[in-house]
Design a protein around this motif. Structure first.
Motif, short mmCIF file in Angstrom:
data_model
loop_
_atom_site.label_atom_id
_atom_site.label_comp_id
_atom_site.label_asym_id
_atom_site.label_seq_id
_atom_site.Cartn_x
_atom_site.Cartn_y
_atom_site.Cartn_z
N THR A 1 0.84 -1.20 0.00
CA THR A 1 0.00 0.00 0.00
C THR A 1 0.88 1.25 0.00
O THR A 1 2.10 1.17 0.13
N ALA A 2 0.24 2.38 -0.09
CA ALA A 2 0.96 3.66 -0.04
C ALA A 2 1.69 3.86 1.29
O ALA A 2 2.66 4.62 1.35
N PHE A 3 1.24 3.17 2.35
CA PHE A 3 1.88 3.31 3.66
C PHE A 3 3.15 2.48 3.77
O PHE A 3 4.02 2.79 4.57
N GLY A 4 3.25 1.42 3.00
CA GLY A 4 4.46 0.60 2.97
C GLY A 4 4.65 -0.33 4.16
O GLY A 4 5.58 -1.13 4.17
N ALA A 5 3.79 -0.24 5.14
CA ALA A 5 3.88 -1.07 6.34
C ALA A 5 2.55 -0.97 7.08
O ALA A 5 1.76 -0.05 6.83
N PRO A 6 2.29 -1.88 8.02
CA PRO A 6 1.05 -1.78 8.80
C PRO A 6 0.98 -0.48 9.60
O PRO A 6 2.00 0.03 10.07
N ILE A 7 -0.22 0.03 9.73
CA ILE A 7 -0.47 1.24 10.53
C ILE A 7 -1.42 0.88 11.68
O ILE A 7 -2.22 -0.05 11.56
N ILE A 8 -1.28 1.61 12.78
CA ILE A 8 -2.17 1.35 13.91
C ILE A 8 -3.57 1.88 13.59
O ILE A 8 -3.74 2.71 12.70
N HIS A 9 -4.54 1.38 14.30
CA HIS A 9 -5.89 1.90 14.20
C HIS A 9 -5.88 3.34 14.71
O HIS A 9 -5.31 3.62 15.77
N GLY A 10 -6.50 4.25 13.99
CA GLY A 10 -6.53 5.64 14.42
C GLY A 10 -7.15 5.81 15.80
O GLY A 10 -6.72 6.64 16.59
#
Length: 150
Positions: free
Chosen positions: A49-58
């Motif tokens: 994805t555009a983030f390149g890695a997992p992101i935390i839940h907002g």
């Protein structure tokens, strides 16, 4: 009894707490919220994805703010109005900090935010405190009146 609510000394700055995020924590949060979006829990998917890695839940950052505000102000301000927006995603593994600054002492309004270890804001908004809760004569006699600690 005279209204002393305007004499309650609000702190100028809030250092509300910190959280080191981990993949395990994010997985547990996904289970708690039943939000298994692969952007949060699937490293292979997230890497594409555009983030390149997992992101935390907002909402993990928002929960840090809410918990810390409740811990900071307790029941002395039973009404908290929080208005926030999510500014940017945070990669799993980042440390997030909840902070705040008194924006208007008359309105009991704080600028609140969650930032990463690099100072980038992920969540920002305001928190307005209601009037201080009335204290009982017994609490005042024991010195438990929050207004006595200004």
């Amino acid at each position: 009894m005279a209204d002393r609510s305007n004499h309650y000394a609000l702190p100028d700055n809030l250092d509300l707490g910190q959280l080191q995020t981990t993949p395990e924590m994010t997985e547990r949060y996904a289970a708690l919220t039943d939000d298994y979006n692969p952007i949060h829990v699937d490293a292979d998917f997230a890497s594409k994805t555009a983030f390149g890695a997992p992101i935390i839940h907002g909402t993990m950052g928002l929960n840090l703010l809410v918990d810390a505000l409740e811990t900071t102000f307790g029941e002395s301000f039973p009404e908290l109005r929080i208005d926030v927006r999510f500014i940017r995603p945070v990669r799993v593994g980042s440390t997030i900090r909840a902070r705040g600054r008194l924006a208007d002492s008359n309105d009991r309004r704080y600028e609140i935010f969650v930032e990463t270890e690099t100072g980038d804001r992920a969540v920002e908004g305001t928190c307005s405190l209601g009037p201080p809760a009335p204290t009982s004569a017994r609490d005042s006699a024991k010195g438990n009146n929050p207004e006595d600690h200004s």
